[in-house]
Write a protein that holds these residues in place. Structure first.
Motif, PDB file in Angstrom:
ATOM      1  N   ILE A 291       0.874  -1.090  -0.106  1.00 13.86           N
ATOM      2  CA  ILE A 291       0.064  -0.066  -0.017  1.00 13.86           C
ATOM      3  C   ILE A 291       0.947   1.271   0.009  1.00 13.86           C
ATOM      4  CG2 ILE A 291      -1.777   1.374   1.278  1.00 13.86           C
ATOM      5  CD1 ILE A 291      -2.683  -1.639   2.329  1.00 13.86           C
ATOM      6  N   ALA A 292       1.922   1.352   0.802  1.00 14.85           N
ATOM      7  CA  ALA A 292       2.941   2.358   0.912  1.00 14.85           C
ATOM      8  C   ALA A 292       3.651   2.861  -0.226  1.00 14.85           C
ATOM      9  CB  ALA A 292       3.792   2.219   1.990  1.00 14.85           C
ATOM     10  N   VAL A 293       4.196   1.767  -1.085  1.00 10.34           N
ATOM     11  CA  VAL A 293       4.799   2.157  -2.020  1.00 10.34           C
ATOM     12  C   VAL A 293       4.412   3.145  -3.167  1.00 10.34           C
ATOM     13  CG1 VAL A 293       6.178   1.302  -4.107  1.00 10.34           C
ATOM     14  CG2 VAL A 293       6.497   0.229  -1.794  1.00 10.34           C
ATOM     15  N   PRO A 294       3.224   2.724  -3.685  1.00 13.28           N
ATOM     16  CA  PRO A 294       2.621   3.829  -4.839  1.00 13.28           C
ATOM     17  C   PRO A 294       2.237   5.160  -3.877  1.00 13.28           C
ATOM     18  CG  PRO A 294       1.030   2.039  -4.332  1.00 13.28           C
ATOM     19  CD  PRO A 294       2.281   1.747  -3.600  1.00 13.28           C
ATOM     20  N   LEU A 295       1.656   5.144  -3.055  1.00 12.91           N
ATOM     21  CA  LEU A 295       1.568   6.372  -2.192  1.00 12.91           C
ATOM     22  C   LEU A 295       2.529   7.247  -2.115  1.00 12.91           C
ATOM     23  CD1 LEU A 295      -1.074   5.272   0.487  1.00 12.91           C
ATOM     24  CD2 LEU A 295      -1.493   6.715  -1.377  1.00 12.91           C
ATOM     25  N   ALA A 296       3.692   6.732  -1.361  1.00  8.63           N
ATOM     26  CA  ALA A 296       5.096   7.289  -1.325  1.00  8.63           C
ATOM     27  C   ALA A 296       5.899   7.831  -2.502  1.00  8.63           C
ATOM     28  CB  ALA A 296       6.104   6.494  -0.663  1.00  8.63           C
ATOM     29  N   TYR A 297       5.457   6.910  -3.602  1.00  7.18           N
ATOM     30  CA  TYR A 297       6.009   7.190  -5.235  1.00  7.18           C
ATOM     31  C   TYR A 297       5.289   8.605  -5.534  1.00  7.18           C
ATOM     32  CZ  TYR A 297       7.398   7.102  -9.696  1.00  7.18           C
ATOM     33  OH  TYR A 297       7.707   7.287 -11.247  1.00  7.18           O
ATOM     34  N   TYR A 298       4.159   8.531  -5.384  1.00  3.35           N
ATOM     35  CA  TYR A 298       3.433   9.746  -5.846  1.00  3.35           C
ATOM     36  C   TYR A 298       3.821  10.996  -5.206  1.00  3.35           C
ATOM     37  CZ  TYR A 298      -0.562  12.845  -6.554  1.00  3.35           C
ATOM     38  OH  TYR A 298      -1.325  13.807  -6.941  1.00  3.35           O
ATOM     39  N   GLY A 299       3.990  10.924  -3.675  1.00  2.00           N
ATOM     40  CA  GLY A 299       4.124  12.138  -2.660  1.00  2.00           C
ATOM     41  C   GLY A 299       5.516  12.361  -3.227  1.00  2.00           C
ATOM     42  N   ALA A 300       6.492  11.518  -3.338  1.00  4.26           N
ATOM     43  CA  ALA A 300       7.910  11.830  -3.745  1.00  4.26           C
ATOM     44  C   ALA A 300       7.933  12.721  -4.959  1.00  4.26           C
ATOM     45  CB  ALA A 300       8.942  10.620  -3.451  1.00  4.26           C
ATOM     46  N   THR A 301       7.406  12.218  -6.084  1.00 10.03           N
ATOM     47  CA  THR A 301       7.228  12.821  -7.344  1.00 10.03           C
ATOM     48  C   THR A 301       6.976  14.104  -7.186  1.00 10.03           C
ATOM     49  OG1 THR A 301       6.883  10.327  -8.243  1.00 10.03           O
ATOM     50  CG2 THR A 301       6.912  12.263  -9.886  1.00 10.03           C
ATOM     51  N   HIS A 302       5.867  14.284  -6.559  1.00  8.30           N
ATOM     52  CA  HIS A 302       5.192  15.756  -6.529  1.00  8.30           C
ATOM     53  C   HIS A 302       6.294  16.461  -5.761  1.00  8.30           C
ATOM     54  CE1 HIS A 302       1.821  18.184  -6.235  1.00  8.30           C
ATOM     55  NE2 HIS A 302       2.172  18.387  -5.231  1.00  8.30           N
ATOM     56  N   TRP A 303       6.933  16.128  -4.826  1.00  9.08           N
ATOM     57  CA  TRP A 303       7.873  16.864  -4.118  1.00  9.08           C
ATOM     58  C   TRP A 303       9.099  17.279  -5.071  1.00  9.08           C
ATOM     59  CZ3 TRP A 303      13.013  15.948  -2.275  1.00  9.08           C
ATOM     60  CH2 TRP A 303      13.348  17.012  -1.400  1.00  9.08           C
ATOM     61  N   LEU A 304       9.462  16.108  -5.661  1.00 15.87           N
ATOM     62  CA  LEU A 304      10.564  16.315  -6.750  1.00 15.87           C
ATOM     63  C   LEU A 304      10.406  17.356  -7.658  1.00 15.87           C
ATOM     64  CD1 LEU A 304      12.386  12.845  -6.564  1.00 15.87           C
ATOM     65  CD2 LEU A 304      13.209  14.881  -5.587  1.00 15.87           C
ATOM     66  N   ASN A 305       9.161  17.539  -8.158  1.00 15.59           N
ATOM     67  CA  ASN A 305       8.657  18.563  -9.241  1.00 15.59           C
ATOM     68  C   ASN A 305       8.715  19.626  -8.857  1.00 15.59           C
ATOM     69  OD1 ASN A 305       8.289  16.633 -10.828  1.00 15.59           O
ATOM     70  ND2 ASN A 305       6.039  16.283 -10.648  1.00 15.59           N
ATOM     71  N   ASN A 306       9.446  20.229  -7.449  1.00 16.14           N
ATOM     72  CA  ASN A 306       9.592  21.521  -6.900  1.00 16.14           C
ATOM     73  C   ASN A 306      11.021  21.972  -7.540  1.00 16.14           C
ATOM     74  OD1 ASN A 306       7.247  22.162  -5.656  1.00 16.14           O
ATOM     75  ND2 ASN A 306       8.193  21.013  -3.725  1.00 16.14           N
ATOM     76  N   TYR A 307      11.661  20.892  -7.835  1.00  9.13           N
ATOM     77  CA  TYR A 307      13.177  21.140  -8.168  1.00  9.13           C
ATOM     78  C   TYR A 307      13.589  20.931  -9.736  1.00  9.13           C
ATOM     79  CZ  TYR A 307      13.467  21.157  -3.187  1.00  9.13           C
ATOM     80  OH  TYR A 307      13.259  21.299  -1.999  1.00  9.13           O
ATOM     81  N   GLU A 308      14.021  21.649 -10.291  1.00  9.87           N
ATOM     82  CA  GLU A 308      14.362  21.359 -11.578  1.00  9.87           C
ATOM     83  C   GLU A 308      15.551  20.459 -11.878  1.00  9.87           C
ATOM     84  OE1 GLU A 308      14.170  24.148 -15.098  1.00  9.87           O
ATOM     85  OE2 GLU A 308      13.307  25.820 -13.646  1.00  9.87           O
ATOM     86  N   TYR A 309      16.557  20.540 -10.958  1.00 10.92           N
ATOM     87  CA  TYR A 309      17.502  19.536 -10.982  1.00 10.92           C
ATOM     88  C   TYR A 309      17.341  18.657  -9.874  1.00 10.92           C
ATOM     89  CZ  TYR A 309      22.523  18.098 -11.136  1.00 10.92           C
ATOM     90  OH  TYR A 309      23.376  17.330 -11.166  1.00 10.92           O
ATOM     91  N   ARG A 310      16.908  17.602 -10.281  1.00 10.72           N
ATOM     92  CA  ARG A 310      16.424  16.547  -9.244  1.00 10.72           C
ATOM     93  C   ARG A 310      16.803  15.184  -9.435  1.00 10.72           C
ATOM     94  NH1 ARG A 310      11.307  18.176 -11.828  1.00 10.72           N
ATOM     95  NH2 ARG A 310      10.852  16.983 -13.492  1.00 10.72           N
ATOM     96  N   THR A 311      16.831  14.411  -8.411  1.00 11.26           N
ATOM     97  CA  THR A 311      17.283  12.927  -8.578  1.00 11.26           C
ATOM     98  C   THR A 311      16.098  11.991  -9.064  1.00 11.26           C
ATOM     99  OG1 THR A 311      18.118  11.152  -7.089  1.00 11.26           O
ATOM    100  CG2 THR A 311      16.500  12.430  -6.005  1.00 11.26           C
ATOM    101  N   GLU A 312      16.414  10.991  -9.405  1.00 10.94           N
ATOM    102  CA  GLU A 312      15.736   9.860  -9.851  1.00 10.94           C
ATOM    103  C   GLU A 312      15.316   9.147  -8.901  1.00 10.94           C
ATOM    104  OE1 GLU A 312      14.847   8.766 -13.563  1.00 10.94           O
ATOM    105  OE2 GLU A 312      15.641  10.983 -13.736  1.00 10.94           O
ATOM    106  N   ILE A 313      14.046   8.757  -8.513  1.00 11.67           N
ATOM    107  CA  ILE A 313      13.507   7.863  -7.588  1.00 11.67           C
ATOM    108  C   ILE A 313      13.899   6.208  -7.969  1.00 11.67           C
ATOM    109  CG2 ILE A 313      11.731   7.071  -5.962  1.00 11.67           C
ATOM    110  CD1 ILE A 313      10.399   9.716  -6.699  1.00 11.67           C
TER     111      ILE A 313
END
Lengths: 795, 225
Positions: free
Chosen positions: A734-756
């Motif tokens: 259950i956690a993995v997709p939710l976390a993936y969604y949240g983390a992607t959303h957060w990383l979109n704040n940054y133009e230079y960002r890491t891959e998950i």
């Protein structure tokens, strides 16, 4: 009746010491985390509220559009203040022009100190409703005055009333102290403002400012403007009225269309990000995030309570049966159980308050706050009473209704068995706990990866042993060659240079660049950095093409060195030798350097040109001698500076330190989320531990039998762990997709960002399983090793 | 097969120490059927637990199949137990969540018998105990006598050399009780050694020898054959 409830409640707590302790500690930790997060959020949302009219004050920002993209910037042109006062005065109480605040040298007699401050129009004091200790809000009316903060006053005059004393600003201006204000609180934008000098003085003492005033320069943006809108007016409407105040005076600028935006003071701290001219929030996302985390941590702790209480149900069933058969109503039983949870919550709260009290200093350091435990604040306690009640009800409601619904006959006959439903409910709770924990773990890892990713990106220069010094006063003028040769001779440095911008920021950029093949409609905006000949050698930039500036070519006075981003931006092939026109002058490109990362490490480096210009530099860079210790070199540097620039205290910073500051906000988020994640995991494990002990107790007989017929400790451990591993596996799924969604959303704040990467999820998952096994094993192995005849005797 | 000498066992509480076994000695030969009798608290069950290697003694000697096992650790004892000893309890001690078949299969799983072989063995023993038709039922769905027959089936499925029975008929009516005693006798006739703790003189008559205990000591020993 109530007394009786509490008497039974207390005795039950004492009887089940182990479980009670797990309950109270778990809840206390949860509550402590919630109180801390609550205090933190309160601190964040009350930013700038020290200013009485904070809801009417605004910063006037400027939107400018180039090539379809709108950027929001602080600097505005000189005549804007007067224009707004004249044309739109009705809508404003105060209109305050201000310089950018920075370090300035204040001195009396032979004492010189570097002080953070700026120049503002007289209404600043009234607008910011500064609390005056000496003097009044009229303090800046005379041009030769200065208003200083309490700590500045203390630094120069101790506790004497300093009104009427003279102070020298930047070794040039003699001003008289006309007021002292209390230090501005920590959670305010103007915190640390150590003095305010009159705007008028700024104008008269700076040639370029005077020039801007005398020539009514509408297209030179170098100042700030603060306003307070009139009582009863609406910020949005006022904004609409004034938005074209610059454009009306610059009709030629139809393509970039400058437009004013009012940024309300209440949004300065939490909503400071702009995209295409629109406010897109900012730190507020973390306030929400931590608010949610706080609630989840509390929920986890409440879940433990429910879980452990219902787990005890079979033991308590008999009590319920007896009470019911002697005439207790269901309602009284509910009250009984709610009393118990209330008692536990109150005990937990007492513990939590003590924990918070002890943790606040460490927390302040972690979060860079100056939060004081508000023990005198009635509202704080009142909120906490509500908090206790709500927590008791959340934690106690399920057990109360569940336990009180037992049927007495069944219970007393001994045929009672906790239902499948209750077990399913408990398992669901465990899944919820671990889902939350795994999400938090993944989130924390992603934040750390993003920071590391950005820290490890190439910066285009060598920051090791590189020191910067800001030329805060005129005292440095004309001393470059003397300083450089003296420092080189002393052996303290390997090289020295000067530049207009610090290495870790961009101070100027401009348009009007032309080159062969440029689309005439393309509006240019390029970072411009003026440097001395030795800049490249000092900072160690990386030349990819052409050559560095050189004193042997007199033509280098008009030469350009581009960064790679600029070459790409201009679309020039083979840039060396090409000509770029700028400010009606031809500039030849002599070299291309790798991008120097000056601004945000989370964004691409902007196009920049470097040129030789000695009379427009604000910073000195020193490359310390690599064969000497930094301390030794700096001491020698200090001696030389004190000799040639005696009136300015020698202050320097390592470029590496300044660079590290770019990560402060992200680092803080990482640290906070690490701590909260730790607590979430700990509380979840505590709950798991409690649940395991219950299940193990329930299965004691079965385990005894299995042992007698030949089960080994290992097989029993496997048997007991398997169920929990299934639950945790489900939580991870259950956690993995939710976390993936949240983390992607957060990383979109940054133009230079890491891959998950999938590894993040794998590590979190394995970690969760390992923690579960550890927690479960403690109990499982204990029971598996226990003597089976004891468990079989229970019959 | 079993030889105990000066076996001792104490139970300690904060205030007092109770002697459960007081220098008890006797021998049991392969193929014997022994009944241990005595009033409540005389140490019968303690003795059975020690013989079954479920419990430690506090002194003395215990030789099982020629091996001194008194100082064996948990794992070694578990291994001997697994391969040599079957238990029958007064309260049956079946696992409620498992079916008749699964309950009986359990010891075979723990000794690592292959699945196909397990099926054969379990079915054989269920057939013998005449509860084959009940193999898919759960313990709660059976009568007491049937449950005890399942328990006996589980005790013998591994072909143990020794069966320890703790009041096997205590929870049964007389006809069911007799059935269980017949079963044990039959097993004994096939060569299994049986040591049975009982309160019932009637049941004791099925045995070859009765050891009477009082306060942790043997008082008499009379052979019935």
């Amino acid at each position: 009746m109530l007394r009786n409830h509490f008497k039974i409640a207390w005795r039950n707590l004492v009887k089940n010491k182990g479980l009670s302790i797990i309950n109270i500690i778990g809840l206390a930790l949860g509550m402590a985390v919630v109180i801390l997060i609550g205090l933190w959020i309160n601190d964040e949302v009350t930013y700038n509220q020290n200013h009485e009219n904070y809801d009417r004050i605004a910063h006037v920002l400027l939107n400018r559009t180039a090539n379809g993209e709108t950027r929001t910037r602080t600097p505005i042109p000189f005549p804007l203040g007067e224009e707004i006062r004249k044309k739109y005065g009705d809508s404003f109480d105060y209109v305050v022009m201000s310089s950018f605040h920075g370090d300035n040298i204040l001195s009396i007699d032979n004492k010189s100190l570097s002080m953070y401050g700026g120049f503002m129009e007289p209404d600043a004091l009234r607008m910011l409703s500064l609390k005056m200790m000496y003097g009044d809000w009229g303090g800046l009316k005379k041009p030769n005055s200065v208003v200083i903060s309490q700590s500045t006053a203390k630094a120069f005059f101790d506790d004497i009333n300093p009104i009427g004393k003279f102070i020298k600003v930047n070794n040039l201006l003699n001003v008289v102290v006309t007021g002292v204000y209390q230090d501005i609180p920590f959670n305010a934008r103007f915190h640390g403002l150590e003095f305010i000098a009159p705007w008028e003085l700024y104008v008269t003492s700076h040639d370029w400012v005077r020039y801007a005033r005398d020539n009514n320069l509408w297209d030179n943006n170098s100042y700030q403007l603060f306003v307070q809108i009139a009582d009863g007016t609406d910020m949005t409407l006022v904004n609409a009225k004034i938005k074209d105040a610059i454009y009306n005076n610059l009709p030629d600028y139809s393509r970039s269309h400058p437009e004013l935006v009012l940024h309300p003071m209440k949004d300065w701290h939490l909503r400071s990000n702009w995209k295409n001219g629109v406010n897109i929030g900012g730190f507020i996302q973390y306030v929400w995030l931590f608010g949610v985390i706080g609630l989840f941590v509390l929920l986890l702790a409440c879940i433990n309570f429910m879980n452990l209480s219902t787990a005890q149900s079979e033991k308590r069933a008999k009590e319920v049966g007896v009470l019911k058969s002697i005439g207790s109503s269901k309602r009284q039983l509910i009250n009984q159980f709610l009393s118990e949870s209330f008692l536990v919550v109150v005990l937990a709260f007492i513990l939590a308050v003590n924990l918070v009290f002890l943790a606040i200093p460490a927390f302040n350091q972690l979060a860079d706050k100056q939060i004081i435990f508000p023990y005198k604040n009635m509202l704080f306690w009142l909120i906490n009473v509500g908090f206790i009640l709500v927590t008791s009800i959340i934690a106690g409601s399920y057990p109360a209704f569940y336990l009180s619904s037992f049927r007495p006959v069944k219970v007393l006959k001994g045929t009672f068995k906790a239902g499948k439903m209750a077990m399913t409910f408990r398992k669901t709770l465990v899944i919820v706990q671990f889902t939350v924990s795994v999400i938090l773990v993944i989130g924390t890892i992603v934040v750390k990866k993003q920071i590391d990713h950005s820290k490890n990106r190439p910066i285009g220069y060598e920051k090791n042993r590189l020191v910067m010094i800001e030329k805060v006063t005129e005292d440095y003028e004309g001393k470059y060659n003397t300083l450089r040769s003296e420092l080189l001779n002393s052996g303290a440095i390997a090289e020295m240079s000067e530049s207009s911008s610090p290495l870790t920021d961009v101070w100027s950029s401009g348009g009007g660049f032309e080159w062969e093949g440029k689309d005439p409609n393309f509006l240019t905006n390029i970072v411009t950095v003026c440097v001395s000949h030795d800049y490249g050698n000092t900072v160690g930039w990386d030349l990819v093409e052409g050559r560095d500036f050189s004193r042997t070519f007199s033509t280098d006075s008009t030469a350009f060195i581009l960064n790679e981003a600029a070459v790409k931006y201009m679309g020039i092939k083979n840039p060396i030798g090409k000509t770029i026109r700028w400010n009606n002058q031809e500039h030849q490109v002599i070299g291309v350097v790798k991008n120097i990362l000056a601004e945000s490490p989370f964004e691409p480096v902007k196009q920049a040109v470097y040129m030789i210009k000695y009379n427009n530099t604000n910073w000195i860079e020193l490359k310390l001698n690599p064969y000497k210790s930094a301390n030794e070199s700096l001491a020698a540097v200090k001696t030389v500076f004190n000799k040639y620039i005696p009136n300015v205290p020698f202050e320097y910073q390592f470029v590496g330190d300044a660079f590290a500051k770019k990560f402060v906000a992200e680092e803080r988020i990482r640290k906070l989320s690490t701590v909260f994640t730790f607590f979430a995991i700990f509380i979840s494990c505590l709950g798991l531990f409690g649940l395991t002990s219950f299940i193990v107790e329930q299965r004691t007989k079965e385990i005894g039998i299995r042992k007698v017929v030949g089960a080994s400790v290992f097989t029993l451990w496997k048997l007991l762990s398997k169920d929990f591993i299934m639950l945790i596996a489900l939580a991870i799924i259950i956690a993995v997709p939710l976390a993936y969604y949240g983390a992607t959303h957060w990383l979109n704040n940054y133009e230079y960002r890491t891959e998950i990467s999938w590894k993040v999820f794998a590590i979190s998952g394995i970690g969760a399983v390992a923690m579960t096994l550890l927690t479960v094993s403690l109990q499982a192995i204990k029971i598996a090793r226990a003597n089976p005849i004891k468990s079989l005797k229970i019959e | 097969m079993i030889k105990i000498k000066d076996l001792e066992k104490y139970y300690k509480t904060e205030e007092l120490q109770t002697i459960a076994l007081n220098k008890l000695s006797f021998e049991v030969k392969q193929g014997e059927f022994i009944a241990v009798m005595g009033p409540s608290g005389c140490g019968k069950s303690t003795l059975l637990n020690i013989l079954g290697m479920l419990d430690d003694s506090d002194g003395g000697s215990f030789i099982f199949n020629g091996e001194e096992v008194i100082n064996y650790n948990e794992r070694k004892r578990a291994s001997i137990r697994k391969h040599n000893i079957g238990f029958v309890f007064q309260s049956f001690n079946l696992i409620d969540q498992l079916t008749v078949f699964e309950n009986v299969e359990l010891p075979l799983i723990y000794t690592g018998v292959k699945k196909a072989e397990r099926k054969k063995k379990v079915e054989a023993v269920l057939e013998k105990m005449q509860i084959m038709h009940r193999r898919k039922h759960f313990p709660q769905q059976l009568s007491g006598g049937q449950q005890q027959r399942v328990a006996v089936a589980r005790a013998v499925v591994n072909d143990p050399k020794l069966i320890l029975a703790d009041e096997p008929t205590g929870n049964l009516d007389s006809s069911n009780g007799n059935e269980v005693m017949e079963l044990l006798t039959e097993l004994n006739d096939q060569g299994t050694t049986i040591i049975m703790v009982t309160h019932s003189e009637h049941d004791a008559k099925y045995s070859h020898r009765i050891i009477r205990m009082l306060d942790g000591q043997k008082v008499t020993e009379n052979s019935l054959v």
